[in-house]
Write a protein that holds these residues in place. Structure first.
Motif, PDB file in Angstrom:
ATOM      1  N   GLU A  69      15.444  39.288   1.637  1.00 32.39           N
ATOM      2  CA  GLU A  69      15.466  40.436   0.720  1.00 32.39           C
ATOM      3  C   GLU A  69      14.128  40.567  -0.008  1.00 32.39           C
ATOM      4  O   GLU A  69      13.574  41.657  -0.125  1.00 32.39           O
ATOM      5  N   GLN A  70      13.596  39.445  -0.483  1.00 33.94           N
ATOM      6  CA  GLN A  70      12.304  39.465  -1.156  1.00 33.94           C
ATOM      7  C   GLN A  70      11.196  39.868  -0.184  1.00 33.94           C
ATOM      8  O   GLN A  70      10.285  40.611  -0.548  1.00 33.94           O
ATOM      9  N   ARG A 113      11.237  43.553   0.186  1.00 35.53           N
ATOM     10  CA  ARG A 113      10.649  44.208  -0.994  1.00 35.53           C
ATOM     11  C   ARG A 113       9.122  44.126  -0.969  1.00 35.53           C
ATOM     12  O   ARG A 113       8.427  45.092  -1.298  1.00 35.53           O
ATOM     13  N   LYS A 165       7.238  43.884   1.685  1.00 33.85           N
ATOM     14  CA  LYS A 165       6.758  44.799   2.724  1.00 33.85           C
ATOM     15  C   LYS A 165       6.704  46.225   2.195  1.00 33.85           C
ATOM     16  O   LYS A 165       5.721  46.938   2.412  1.00 33.85           O
ATOM     17  N   LYS A 166       7.738  46.618   1.475  1.00 37.21           N
ATOM     18  CA  LYS A 166       7.773  47.964   0.911  1.00 37.21           C
ATOM     19  C   LYS A 166       6.655  48.139  -0.114  1.00 37.21           C
ATOM     20  O   LYS A 166       5.933  49.146  -0.116  1.00 37.21           O
ATOM     21  N   GLN A 167       6.497  47.148  -0.996  1.00 36.03           N
ATOM     22  CA  GLN A 167       5.479  47.187  -2.040  1.00 36.03           C
ATOM     23  C   GLN A 167       4.074  47.296  -1.446  1.00 36.03           C
ATOM     24  O   GLN A 167       3.209  47.991  -1.986  1.00 36.03           O
TER      25      GLN A 167
END
Length: 96
Positions: free
Chosen positions: A84-85, A88, A90-92
């Protein structure tokens, strides 16, 4: 190493916080001068992609491919990151 002496960085700016330190020990600096060490600076995006690639390799077979031959790889960090981290991060970082 470029400075030829121990230096202290003002801060760690990478998302790879468990890999960062503002100053190496005197013993580490000494050993790097006595041995051949290849150090590679990568971007946050490259580090996140590498974690994802490593997870994919390990998940598929449970081990790295044997065809690599006698290679030693030191894998540092990433032990406290969840999928999950990772998503996140990757998105950031704008990684598709």
């Amino acid at each position: 190493m470029k400075a030829g002496e121990l230096v202290t960085l003002p801060e760690i700016t990478s998302v790879a916080t468990t890999l960062g330190l503002t100053r190496v020990s005197a013993q580490t600096f000494k050993l790097v001068g006595e041995h051949t060490v290849f150090s590679e600076l990568v971007t946050d995006q490259e580090a996140v992609k590498a974690v994802e690639h490593f997870v994919d390799d390990e998940k598929g077979e449970g081990k790295l491919a044997q065809r690599l031959g006698p290679v030693v790889i030191v894998v540092c960090g990433g032990n406290n990151i969840s999928m999950e981290q990772l998503a996140r991060l990757k998105k950031q970082l704008g990684i598709v």
